[in-house]
Scaffold this motif. Structure first.
Motif, PDB file in Angstrom:
ATOM      1  N   SER A  28     -24.880  41.029  25.797  1.00 19.93           N
ATOM      2  CA  SER A  28     -25.018  41.619  27.124  1.00 19.93           C
ATOM      3  C   SER A  28     -24.055  41.065  28.157  1.00 19.93           C
ATOM      4  CB  SER A  28     -26.450  41.457  27.629  1.00 19.93           C
ATOM      5  OG  SER A  28     -26.791  40.098  27.662  1.00 19.93           O
ATOM      6  N   MET A  29     -23.478  39.892  27.908  1.00 19.99           N
ATOM      7  CA  MET A  29     -22.574  39.313  28.899  1.00 19.99           C
ATOM      8  C   MET A  29     -21.213  39.057  28.258  1.00 19.99           C
ATOM      9  SD  MET A  29     -25.143  36.682  30.814  1.00 19.99           S
ATOM     10  CE  MET A  29     -23.941  36.259  32.040  1.00 19.99           C
ATOM     11  N   GLU A  30     -20.174  39.389  28.979  1.00 18.10           N
ATOM     12  CA  GLU A  30     -18.829  39.194  28.463  1.00 18.10           C
ATOM     13  C   GLU A  30     -18.315  37.798  28.825  1.00 18.10           C
ATOM     14  OE1 GLU A  30     -16.070  42.625  28.599  1.00 18.10           O
ATOM     15  OE2 GLU A  30     -17.633  43.512  29.837  1.00 18.10           O
ATOM     16  N   THR A  31     -18.586  36.866  27.928  1.00 15.72           N
ATOM     17  CA  THR A  31     -18.027  35.528  28.067  1.00 15.72           C
ATOM     18  C   THR A  31     -17.407  35.172  26.731  1.00 15.72           C
ATOM     19  OG1 THR A  31     -20.004  34.373  27.312  1.00 15.72           O
ATOM     20  CG2 THR A  31     -19.885  34.853  29.680  1.00 15.72           C
ATOM     21  N   ASP A  32     -16.579  34.142  26.714  1.00 12.91           N
ATOM     22  CA  ASP A  32     -15.937  33.740  25.457  1.00 12.91           C
ATOM     23  C   ASP A  32     -16.967  33.394  24.388  1.00 12.91           C
ATOM     24  OD1 ASP A  32     -13.168  32.042  27.080  1.00 12.91           O
ATOM     25  OD2 ASP A  32     -13.449  34.139  26.532  1.00 12.91           O
ATOM     26  N   ARG A  33     -18.021  32.672  24.786  1.00 12.29           N
ATOM     27  CA  ARG A  33     -19.042  32.266  23.824  1.00 12.29           C
ATOM     28  C   ARG A  33     -19.731  33.487  23.230  1.00 12.29           C
ATOM     29  NH1 ARG A  33     -24.648  30.798  24.126  1.00 12.29           N
ATOM     30  NH2 ARG A  33     -24.587  31.674  26.180  1.00 12.29           N
ATOM     31  N   LEU A  34     -20.098  34.433  24.086  1.00 16.62           N
ATOM     32  CA  LEU A  34     -20.774  35.624  23.603  1.00 16.62           C
ATOM     33  C   LEU A  34     -19.825  36.548  22.858  1.00 16.62           C
ATOM     34  CD1 LEU A  34     -23.233  36.348  26.530  1.00 16.62           C
ATOM     35  CD2 LEU A  34     -23.727  35.323  24.331  1.00 16.62           C
ATOM     36  N   GLU A  35     -18.588  36.557  23.269  1.00 13.83           N
ATOM     37  CA  GLU A  35     -17.575  37.349  22.551  1.00 13.83           C
ATOM     38  C   GLU A  35     -17.492  36.870  21.103  1.00 13.83           C
ATOM     39  OE1 GLU A  35     -14.965  40.368  22.151  1.00 13.83           O
ATOM     40  OE2 GLU A  35     -15.671  39.824  24.128  1.00 13.83           O
ATOM     41  N   HIS A  36     -17.506  35.554  20.940  1.00 13.74           N
ATOM     42  CA  HIS A  36     -17.470  34.981  19.601  1.00 13.74           C
ATOM     43  C   HIS A  36     -18.736  35.383  18.837  1.00 13.74           C
ATOM     44  CE1 HIS A  36     -16.422  32.272  16.399  1.00 13.74           C
ATOM     45  NE2 HIS A  36     -17.576  31.642  16.529  1.00 13.74           N
ATOM     46  N   SER A  37     -19.882  35.394  19.516  1.00 17.29           N
ATOM     47  CA  SER A  37     -21.137  35.798  18.898  1.00 17.29           C
ATOM     48  C   SER A  37     -21.059  37.240  18.402  1.00 17.29           C
ATOM     49  CB  SER A  37     -22.278  35.663  19.909  1.00 17.29           C
ATOM     50  OG  SER A  37     -23.457  36.227  19.396  1.00 17.29           O
ATOM     51  N   LEU A  38     -20.473  38.117  19.194  1.00 19.81           N
ATOM     52  CA  LEU A  38     -20.357  39.516  18.791  1.00 19.81           C
ATOM     53  C   LEU A  38     -19.444  39.643  17.571  1.00 19.81           C
ATOM     54  CD1 LEU A  38     -21.200  42.431  19.359  1.00 19.81           C
ATOM     55  CD2 LEU A  38     -19.188  42.641  20.809  1.00 19.81           C
ATOM     56  N   SER A  39     -18.328  38.954  17.586  1.00 26.08           N
ATOM     57  CA  SER A  39     -17.422  39.040  16.436  1.00 26.08           C
ATOM     58  C   SER A  39     -18.084  38.470  15.182  1.00 26.08           C
ATOM     59  CB  SER A  39     -16.087  38.360  16.721  1.00 26.08           C
ATOM     60  OG  SER A  39     -16.253  36.981  16.891  1.00 26.08           O
ATOM     61  N   ARG A  40     -18.921  37.428  15.343  1.00 25.98           N
ATOM     62  CA  ARG A  40     -19.652  36.890  14.188  1.00 25.98           C
ATOM     63  C   ARG A  40     -20.669  37.897  13.667  1.00 25.98           C
ATOM     64  NH1 ARG A  40     -21.687  30.977  15.454  1.00 25.98           N
ATOM     65  NH2 ARG A  40     -22.909  32.305  16.802  1.00 25.98           N
ATOM     66  N   GLN A  41     -21.365  38.600  14.578  1.00 27.48           N
ATOM     67  CA  GLN A  41     -22.322  39.616  14.147  1.00 27.48           C
ATOM     68  C   GLN A  41     -21.609  40.725  13.366  1.00 27.48           C
ATOM     69  OE1 GLN A  41     -25.305  41.113  17.057  1.00 27.48           O
ATOM     70  NE2 GLN A  41     -24.524  39.500  18.416  1.00 27.48           N
ATOM     71  N   ILE A  42     -20.465  41.163  13.872  1.00 34.84           N
ATOM     72  CA  ILE A  42     -19.703  42.231  13.208  1.00 34.84           C
ATOM     73  C   ILE A  42     -19.248  41.777  11.829  1.00 34.84           C
ATOM     74  CG2 ILE A  42     -17.582  43.599  13.307  1.00 34.84           C
ATOM     75  CD1 ILE A  42     -17.964  43.556  16.432  1.00 34.84           C
ATOM     76  N   SER A  43     -18.698  40.569  11.737  1.00 33.80           N
ATOM     77  CA  SER A  43     -18.238  40.040  10.448  1.00 33.80           C
ATOM     78  C   SER A  43     -19.391  39.898   9.462  1.00 33.80           C
ATOM     79  CB  SER A  43     -17.566  38.677  10.629  1.00 33.80           C
ATOM     80  OG  SER A  43     -16.400  38.809  11.376  1.00 33.80           O
ATOM     81  N   TYR A  44     -20.502  39.350   9.949  1.00 36.99           N
ATOM     82  CA  TYR A  44     -21.669  39.135   9.091  1.00 36.99           C
ATOM     83  C   TYR A  44     -22.138  40.461   8.487  1.00 36.99           C
ATOM     84  CZ  TYR A  44     -26.590  38.557   7.859  1.00 36.99           C
ATOM     85  OH  TYR A  44     -27.794  38.595   7.207  1.00 36.99           O
ATOM     86  N   TYR A  45     -22.327  41.484   9.335  1.00 46.07           N
ATOM     87  CA  TYR A  45     -22.842  42.757   8.836  1.00 46.07           C
ATOM     88  C   TYR A  45     -21.823  43.501   7.982  1.00 46.07           C
ATOM     89  CZ  TYR A  45     -27.202  42.248  11.288  1.00 46.07           C
ATOM     90  OH  TYR A  45     -28.429  41.795  11.694  1.00 46.07           O
ATOM     91  N   SER A  46     -20.563  43.444   8.352  1.00 45.28           N
ATOM     92  CA  SER A  46     -19.532  44.086   7.525  1.00 45.28           C
ATOM     93  C   SER A  46     -19.559  43.504   6.118  1.00 45.28           C
ATOM     94  CB  SER A  46     -18.147  43.895   8.139  1.00 45.28           C
ATOM     95  OG  SER A  46     -18.069  44.554   9.376  1.00 45.28           O
ATOM     96  N   ASP A  47     -19.608  42.177   6.035  1.00 47.65           N
ATOM     97  CA  ASP A  47     -19.624  41.495   4.746  1.00 47.65           C
ATOM     98  C   ASP A  47     -20.908  41.785   3.978  1.00 47.65           C
ATOM     99  OD1 ASP A  47     -18.476  39.570   2.851  1.00 47.65           O
ATOM    100  OD2 ASP A  47     -20.151  38.280   3.476  1.00 47.65           O
ATOM    101  N   LEU A  48     -22.055  41.684   4.648  1.00 47.78           N
ATOM    102  CA  LEU A  48     -23.347  41.921   4.005  1.00 47.78           C
ATOM    103  C   LEU A  48     -23.418  43.314   3.386  1.00 47.78           C
ATOM    104  CD1 LEU A  48     -26.353  40.982   3.517  1.00 47.78           C
ATOM    105  CD2 LEU A  48     -26.866  42.100   5.704  1.00 47.78           C
ATOM    106  N   ILE A  49     -23.057  44.306   4.155  1.00 43.96           N
ATOM    107  CA  ILE A  49     -23.141  45.692   3.673  1.00 43.96           C
ATOM    108  C   ILE A  49     -22.183  45.927   2.514  1.00 43.96           C
ATOM    109  CG2 ILE A  49     -22.753  48.119   4.300  1.00 43.96           C
ATOM    110  CD1 ILE A  49     -23.660  47.279   7.199  1.00 43.96           C
ATOM    111  N   GLN A  50     -20.953  45.446   2.633  1.00 41.95           N
ATOM    112  CA  GLN A  50     -19.951  45.708   1.596  1.00 41.95           C
ATOM    113  C   GLN A  50     -20.221  44.937   0.299  1.00 41.95           C
ATOM    114  OE1 GLN A  50     -15.837  46.219   3.189  1.00 41.95           O
ATOM    115  NE2 GLN A  50     -16.861  45.869   5.157  1.00 41.95           N
ATOM    116  N   ARG A  51     -20.951  43.826   0.381  1.00 41.53           N
ATOM    117  CA  ARG A  51     -21.276  43.054  -0.823  1.00 41.53           C
ATOM    118  C   ARG A  51     -22.489  43.608  -1.566  1.00 41.53           C
ATOM    119  NH1 ARG A  51     -23.228  38.157  -0.123  1.00 41.53           N
ATOM    120  NH2 ARG A  51     -23.424  38.334   2.115  1.00 41.53           N
ATOM    121  N   HIS A  52     -23.338  44.378  -0.891  1.00 41.09           N
ATOM    122  CA  HIS A  52     -24.553  44.898  -1.521  1.00 41.09           C
ATOM    123  C   HIS A  52     -24.181  46.030  -2.479  1.00 41.09           C
ATOM    124  CE1 HIS A  52     -28.508  46.635  -2.017  1.00 41.09           C
ATOM    125  NE2 HIS A  52     -29.017  45.557  -1.455  1.00 41.09           N
TER     126      HIS A  52
END
Length: 159
Positions: A28-52
């Motif tokens: 919900s907030m655009e800060t460097d810390r949260l930006e990193h959190s969003l990129s981690r969420q995207i990476s996590y789900y991309s990897d999870l879905i493609q590995r299943h």
């Protein structure tokens, strides 16, 4: 009289079709810390879905810097449109607070998606919305997410 026993083999009702799986991520907030959190969420789900092995990657929809109290989230709306168009079979999300911060919106969207046969799987709470009996838990967790958002908003206003 001899009785004859006839053995009937059970037929497997296994659905062999690959499921088109998408994920929804949000901060919900655009800060460097949260930006990193969003990129981690995207990476996590991309990897999870493609590995299943039974899943086909249908994308990660991610809204950055947008509150979950609003339904005016471009990627969220795009994901719902993809569901309505029949392009997504399952949605994964980290938690209720990532999906929505409004109890009514959470219920309306999970009901709409259930009507389309699309479960939303809330990983943190281990809840699958496809089951009608999960509605009580969805209501409860949705209310907690909304209350948390209202409390944060109140603290920010006081600050």
């Amino acid at each position: 009289m001899a009785k004859t026993v006839r053995r009937i083999e059970a037929k497997s009702a296994v659905d062999t079709a690959r499921k088109r799986v998408a994920a929804y991520a949000r901060v919900s907030m655009e800060t460097d810390r949260l930006e990193h959190s969003l990129s981690r969420q995207i990476s996590y789900y991309s990897d999870l879905i493609q590995r299943h092995p039974g899943w086909e990657y249908a994308g990660v929809f991610a809204d950055n810097g947008i509150s979950g109290t609003s339904t005016n989230r471009p990627e969220f709306q795009r994901m719902i449109a993809e569901c309505e168009a029949g392009h997504i079979d399952i949605i994964l999300t980290k938690s209720f607070s990532r999906f929505a911060r409004n109890t009514v919106d959470t219920l309306n969207f999970t009901r709409e998606l259930r009507g389309l046969g699309i479960p939303v799987i809330f990983e943190e709470q281990n809840i699958n919305s496809i089951y009608p009996e999960s509605e009580f838990l969805i209501t409860l967790h949705g209310a907690f997410a909304q209350a948390e958002s209202e409390s944060t908003s109140s603290r920010v206003s006081w600050g």
